[in-house]
Motif scaffolding. Sequence first.
Motif, PDB file in Angstrom:
ATOM      1  N   LYS A  75      13.441   2.005 -14.833  1.00 64.53           N
ATOM      2  CA  LYS A  75      12.689   1.595 -16.019  1.00 64.53           C
ATOM      3  C   LYS A  75      11.412   0.839 -15.678  1.00 64.53           C
ATOM      4  N   SER A  76      11.522  -0.174 -14.820  1.00 66.28           N
ATOM      5  CA  SER A  76      10.367  -1.023 -14.533  1.00 66.28           C
ATOM      6  C   SER A  76       9.322  -0.319 -13.682  1.00 66.28           C
TER       7      SER A  76
ATOM      8  N   TYR B  64      16.521  -3.806 -17.225  1.00 69.72           N
ATOM      9  CA  TYR B  64      15.267  -4.029 -17.961  1.00 69.72           C
ATOM     10  C   TYR B  64      14.698  -5.423 -17.720  1.00 69.72           C
TER      11      TYR B  64
ATOM     12  N   ALA C 128      12.505  -6.841 -15.956  1.00 69.94           N
ATOM     13  CA  ALA C 128      11.062  -7.046 -15.825  1.00 69.94           C
ATOM     14  C   ALA C 128      10.315  -6.795 -17.130  1.00 69.94           C
ATOM     15  N   LEU C 129      11.023  -6.356 -18.161  1.00 75.15           N
ATOM     16  CA  LEU C 129      10.367  -5.966 -19.407  1.00 75.15           C
ATOM     17  C   LEU C 129      10.761  -6.915 -20.531  1.00 75.15           C
TER      18      LEU C 129
ATOM     19  N   THR D 136       2.676  -5.728  -7.303  1.00 77.34           N
ATOM     20  CA  THR D 136       3.289  -5.863  -8.628  1.00 77.34           C
ATOM     21  C   THR D 136       2.345  -5.478  -9.762  1.00 77.34           C
TER      22      THR D 136
ATOM     23  N   ARG E  77       4.093  -2.990 -18.166  1.00 70.67           N
ATOM     24  CA  ARG E  77       4.702  -3.948 -19.089  1.00 70.67           C
ATOM     25  C   ARG E  77       3.735  -4.291 -20.216  1.00 70.67           C
TER      26      ARG E  77
ATOM     27  N   VAL F  61       3.393  -2.542 -12.099  1.00 69.41           N
ATOM     28  CA  VAL F  61       4.505  -2.898 -12.987  1.00 69.41           C
ATOM     29  C   VAL F  61       4.007  -3.735 -14.151  1.00 69.41           C
ATOM     30  N   GLU F  62       3.133  -4.692 -13.864  1.00 67.76           N
ATOM     31  CA  GLU F  62       2.594  -5.541 -14.922  1.00 67.76           C
ATOM     32  C   GLU F  62       1.741  -4.733 -15.899  1.00 67.76           C
TER      33      GLU F  62
END
Length: 394
Positions: A236-237, A204, A206-207, A285, A292, A288-289
Amino acid sequence: MSARISAIQPSATLAVDSTAKALKAAGRPVIGFGAGEPDFPTPEHIVEAAVVAARDPKNHRYSPTAGLPELREALAEHVGSTSGLPIEPAQVLVTNGGKQAVFQAFATLLDPGDEVLLPAPYWTTYPEAIRQTGAVEVPVLAGAEQGYVPTVEQLEAARTERSRMLVLCSPSNPTGAVLTPEQVTAIGSWALEHGLWVVTDEIYQALTYGDMPFTSVLRAVPELVERTVILGGVAKSFAMTGWRVGWMVGPTDVIKAATNLQSHLTSNVNNIAQRAALAALTGPTEPVEAMREAFDRRRRLILDKLAQVPGFSVPTPSGAFYAFPDVSAVLGREIRGRRVDSSSELATVILEEAEVAAVPGEAFGAPGHLRFSYALGDDELIEGIDRVIALLSE
């Protein structure tokens, strides 16, 4: 069946998720907070990389057990950037999801009778995987009052001459707690002092939210490099739970031994999924951001809603996508004529009476709690917690 296999308990999180899906298939409007699974589709550039890979005959054959060389190189760079240490591809093993990495790390390092210090609340798979080696888990419970983070003093009180390993998971499943840089340094330095192996689950990483950074134990205590195994995965990410790509990173001799084990278990990971994982690690990225940021918004939303549930006390999670309220104040009362004396019984009542699925704390070594995943849509999140509020307000 063997006693060893018969003793395995089913995954509580998957069981709750399966029950919720079965009830929905039967026409009941169940809202499931059980699975730790992003509701987003896998980003398009990752899917496209898999489509291209599927058409390439070189991906139709066996490949090295330890993983595609390109992926191992990318993972070495990825882990090196978070740990602050140079990582070589020979230190990387690609596995069939994060769970295989967990099992193989324990199988490679533990012998019967070894003790593993396991901070609780813990992910439900850790103790089962430890027991399969003949080793024994030693839970170290940290409650809501301390943010679900154990102290060095608690760990030291649990340590014996048989202690061989410490397991870390930050950001945490099931609590969402994130160890601060100072806490990682203190715990890592203590493990180094006592010659313990550290297995750190960083799936996790990145979160994290707000001002809370992710801190790898190797960045905090680089001297642990020869006694640390890092676990991770794309699930997850990158919203890739079904693709089943994870990894182990550690000392070369440990990775070589784990690779030998995997050569007899599963051989190489699906080549198409490995190509997709490579695209995930080396691609843009922004997706992913965006995920998040959505999780962060849902985190704030579920905290606001859970604070309205009578008897729930909820520490603020700083990472992952779970809230882990202390529900002990609800226990001992009757709900619609049913006495509830445990969080397991409370989860059953909430499922049957409110049609909301959450995972009881007993599954994580922390009775008196419930885990709610907020990796689901905003509307379902609001409706689900509103049902719990209504039920427990009666």
